[in-house]
Design an enzyme around this catalytic site. Structure first.
Site, PDB file in Angstrom:
ATOM      1  CB  ILE A  44      -0.470  -0.124   1.447  1.00 14.27           C
ATOM      2  CG1 ILE A  44      -0.376  -0.132   2.333  1.00 14.27           C
ATOM      3  CG2 ILE A  44      -2.018  -1.249   1.069  1.00 14.27           C
ATOM      4  CD1 ILE A  44      -1.226   0.129   3.462  1.00 14.27           C
ATOM      5  CB  ALA A  67      -1.560  -2.210   9.824  1.00 13.15           C
ATOM      6  CB  THR A  69       0.046  -4.716  13.415  1.00 12.84           C
ATOM      7  OG1 THR A  69       1.334  -5.934  12.783  1.00 12.84           O
ATOM      8  CG2 THR A  69      -0.585  -4.739  12.338  1.00 12.84           C
ATOM      9  CE1 TYR A 132      -0.487  -0.784  15.258  1.00 11.06           C
ATOM     10  CE2 TYR A 132      -0.952  -0.163  17.242  1.00 11.06           C
ATOM     11  CZ  TYR A 132      -1.620  -0.999  16.298  1.00 11.06           C
ATOM     12  OH  TYR A 132      -2.107  -1.334  15.886  1.00 11.06           O
ATOM     13  CE  LYS A 136      -3.875   0.952  12.974  1.00  9.90           C
ATOM     14  NZ  LYS A 136      -4.399   0.933  11.585  1.00  9.90           N
ATOM     15  CD1 TRP A 157      -5.549  -4.923  23.557  1.00 10.46           C
ATOM     16  CD2 TRP A 157      -5.794  -6.236  25.248  1.00 10.46           C
ATOM     17  NE1 TRP A 157      -5.286  -3.982  24.779  1.00 10.46           N
ATOM     18  CE2 TRP A 157      -5.650  -4.652  25.626  1.00 10.46           C
ATOM     19  CE3 TRP A 157      -6.302  -7.358  26.591  1.00 10.46           C
ATOM     20  CZ2 TRP A 157      -4.960  -4.803  27.408  1.00 10.46           C
ATOM     21  CZ3 TRP A 157      -5.917  -7.008  27.412  1.00 10.46           C
ATOM     22  CH2 TRP A 157      -5.625  -6.267  28.320  1.00 10.46           C
TER      23      TRP A 157
HETATM   24  N1  LIG Z   1      -3.901  -7.656  16.294  1.00 14.01           N
HETATM   25  C1  LIG Z   1      -4.496  -6.351  17.024  1.00 14.01           C
HETATM   26  O1  LIG Z   1      -4.348  -6.732  18.697  1.00 14.01           O
HETATM   27  C2  LIG Z   1      -4.509  -5.673  17.132  1.00 14.01           C
HETATM   28  C3  LIG Z   1      -5.282  -4.376  17.884  1.00 14.01           C
HETATM   29  C4  LIG Z   1      -5.773  -2.760  17.543  1.00 14.01           C
HETATM   30  C5  LIG Z   1      -5.615  -2.605  16.038  1.00 14.01           C
HETATM   31  N2  LIG Z   1      -5.657  -3.546  15.480  1.00 14.01           N
HETATM   32  C6  LIG Z   1      -5.737  -3.411  13.571  1.00 14.01           C
HETATM   33  O2  LIG Z   1      -5.916  -4.163  13.365  1.00 14.01           O
HETATM   34  C7  LIG Z   1      -5.731  -4.553  11.582  1.00 14.01           C
HETATM   35  C8  LIG Z   1      -5.430  -5.605  11.114  1.00 14.01           C
HETATM   36  O3  LIG Z   1      -3.637  -5.868  11.940  1.00 14.01           O
HETATM   37  P1  LIG Z   1      -3.922  -7.845  12.415  1.00 14.01           P
HETATM   38  O4  LIG Z   1      -3.928  -7.861  14.126  1.00 14.01           O
HETATM   39  O5  LIG Z   1      -4.655  -8.366  11.710  1.00 14.01           O
HETATM   40  O6  LIG Z   1      -2.487  -7.248  12.282  1.00 14.01           O
HETATM   41  P2  LIG Z   1      -1.383  -8.200  10.985  1.00 14.01           P
HETATM   42  O7  LIG Z   1      -1.747  -9.449  11.329  1.00 14.01           O
HETATM   43  O8  LIG Z   1       0.272  -8.034  11.612  1.00 14.01           O
HETATM   44  O9  LIG Z   1      -1.502  -8.016   9.525  1.00 14.01           O
HETATM   45  C9  LIG Z   1      -1.085  -7.042   8.845  1.00 14.01           C
HETATM   46  C10 LIG Z   1      -0.671  -7.438   7.626  1.00 14.01           C
HETATM   47  O10 LIG Z   1      -0.925  -5.796   6.880  1.00 14.01           O
HETATM   48  C11 LIG Z   1       0.460  -6.137   6.151  1.00 14.01           C
HETATM   49  N3  LIG Z   1       1.274  -5.115   5.675  1.00 14.01           N
HETATM   50  C12 LIG Z   1       2.200  -4.881   5.961  1.00 14.01           C
HETATM   51  N4  LIG Z   1       2.430  -3.936   5.129  1.00 14.01           N
HETATM   52  C13 LIG Z   1       2.143  -3.506   4.209  1.00 14.01           C
HETATM   53  C14 LIG Z   1       2.080  -3.089   2.652  1.00 14.01           C
HETATM   54  N5  LIG Z   1       3.146  -1.886   2.524  1.00 14.01           N
HETATM   55  N6  LIG Z   1       1.139  -3.446   2.143  1.00 14.01           N
HETATM   56  C15 LIG Z   1       0.901  -4.608   2.320  1.00 14.01           C
HETATM   57  N7  LIG Z   1       0.687  -5.194   3.341  1.00 14.01           N
HETATM   58  C16 LIG Z   1       1.515  -4.477   4.237  1.00 14.01           C
HETATM   59  C17 LIG Z   1       0.721  -7.427   6.583  1.00 14.01           C
HETATM   60  O11 LIG Z   1       1.781  -8.267   5.942  1.00 14.01           O
HETATM   61  P3  LIG Z   1       3.685  -8.610   6.564  1.00 14.01           P
HETATM   62  O12 LIG Z   1       3.409  -9.248   7.525  1.00 14.01           O
HETATM   63  O13 LIG Z   1       4.039  -9.676   5.040  1.00 14.01           O
HETATM   64  O14 LIG Z   1       4.383  -7.483   6.088  1.00 14.01           O
HETATM   65  C18 LIG Z   1       0.453  -8.162   7.636  1.00 14.01           C
HETATM   66  O15 LIG Z   1       0.035  -9.832   6.040  1.00 14.01           O
HETATM   67  C19 LIG Z   1      -4.048  -2.811  12.277  1.00 14.01           C
HETATM   68  O16 LIG Z   1      -5.250  -2.055  11.190  1.00 14.01           O
HETATM   69  C20 LIG Z   1      -4.023  -2.979  13.361  1.00 14.01           C
HETATM   70  O17 LIG Z   1      -3.367  -1.307  13.593  1.00 14.01           O
HETATM   71  C21 LIG Z   1      -4.672  -5.094  15.360  1.00 14.01           C
END
Ligand SMILES: NC(=O)c1ccc[n+]([C@@H]2O[C@H](COP(=O)([O-])OP(=O)(O)OC[C@H]3O[C@@H](n4cnc5c(N)ncnc54)[C@H](OP(=O)(O)O)[C@@H]3O)[C@@H](O)[C@H]2O)c1
Length: 293
Positions: A44, A67, A69, A132, A136, A157
């Site tokens: 992205i 993102a 993360t 981070y 966000k 979480w």
């Molecule tokens: N997990 C939590 O507890 C939590 C809590 C609150 C909010 N959120 C938000 O929820 C959303 C989803 O998080 P998630 O838990 O699914 O995290 P995740 O498992 O780390 O997934 C994030 C994905 O984004 C990909 N990514 C990283 N850089 C990128 C780029 N430049 N272009 C395209 N894709 C890219 C990563 O790919 P690679 O791994 O290959 O880099 C990964 O597959 C995020 O916005 C996060 O901030 C998460």
């Protein structure tokens, strides 16, 4: 509105926890026009590539699950974190606004400083403690600035069946260690990724009003509470010792309290938000985690 099940939906970050969960959830609901793109398939931060995808696929909805993360690593990799969370989001949000697509963006409870002692509402001011969280919050600003139709969801979480999330990490620790240590001085809102996917599915079908929404499970927990519940539900017997979060010497500060209020979605739609313990119980049964030990 047109039949939502045939809507063209682009899912970015589709290899991640939420990306995979949302894709599989919508696929099971018989959405026929999904385009899930992993980091490899769509970076992205590459604006040209973003434009190209919009030109060829013409999405009606974009669900941005991409993102940076790694909360602790972000303190040392600020440029990479900013580039992905702020500039990458801006690329997508602008392209979506230009194309008239509905942009669904995921933010975080880490936009808050944790000084409150009652659930944070969408009206509460952001004051992130770590880099981070700061990116966000800026990502939300980019979505608003782009001026298109958008939903910004703040979950917290998140755990689920894909990737190295907290639930899987606890199971891994339980395999490796005799005694587990878990922070008991941070209180937050666990979010079952399946429930989050269901909420996104709900927004897609209702299509208004756009704006900012908190979504997590109901109730509150410390990480210690979560670890105990995961072990109890999966039938693993291990000692868990409550410790202060400083025990783990994290690079990033985290809010001591980041429970999210869901009053807005409850008032607006009477949305049924599942309790975190009940939701985790269903998750464990549904995906067979109770039979794997
Ligand atoms: N997990 C939590 O507890 C939590 C809590 C609150 C909010 N959120 C938000 O929820 C959303 C989803 O998080 P998630 O838990 O699914 O995290 P995740 O498992 O780390 O997934 C994030 C994905 O984004 C990909 N990514 C990283 N850089 C990128 C780029 N430049 N272009 C395209 N894709 C890219 C990563 O790919 P690679 O791994 O290959 O880099 C990964 O597959 C995020 O916005 C996060 O901030 C998460």
């Amino acid at each position: 509105m047109n039949d939502p099940f045939s809507a063209k939906i682009l899912i970015t970050g589709a290899g991640g926890l939420v990306g995979q969960t949302v894709f599989s959830f919508l696929k099971n609901k018989n959405f026929t026009n999904l385009l899930p793109l992993s980091h490899k398939q769509l970076d992205i931060t590459q604006n040209e590539r973003v434009q190209e995808v919009f030109r060829s696929f013409k999405p009606e909805y974009v669900i941005n699950c991409a993102a940076y993360t790694a909360v602790d690593k972000a303190e040392k990799e600020k440029t990479a974190c900013y580039q992905i969370n702020v500039n990458g989001t801006a690329n997508l949000a602008r392209a979506a606004a230009h194309a008239g697509s509905v942009f669904v963006h995921l933010s975080s409870d880490y936009v808050f400083d944790g000084k409150k002692r009652e659930p944070y509402t969408e009206e509460d001011p952001a004051n992130p403690l770590n880099y981070y969280g700061y990116t966000k919050w800026l990502s939300e600003e980019e979505v608003r600035k782009a001026g298109g139709k958008h939903y910004i969801i703040r979950p917290a979480w998140i755990y689920g069946r894909f990737g190295n999330n907290f639930f899987h990490r606890v199971l891994q620790w339980a395999k490796e260690k005799d005694v587990l240590y878990a922070a008991a001085d941070q209180t937050g809102s666990p979010t079952n990724a399946e429930d989050l996917a269901e909420f996104i599915y709900f927004l897609i079908r209702h299509d208004k009003p756009y704006g900012l929404y908190h979504f997590s499970n109901e109730g509150e927990a410390t990480r210690y509470d979560m670890v105990r519940e995961i072990l109890r539900l999966t039938g693993i017997e291990k000692e868990v010792i409550p410790v202060p979060s400083s025990y783990f010497k994290p690079l990033a500060r985290r809010p001591a309290y980041s429970v999210l209020s869901k009053e807005k979605i409850k008032k607006l739609w009477n949305y049924p938000v599942p309790d975190w313990r009940e939701s985790m119980r269903i998750f464990v049964k549904r995906f067979g985690y109770d039979t794997q030990n």
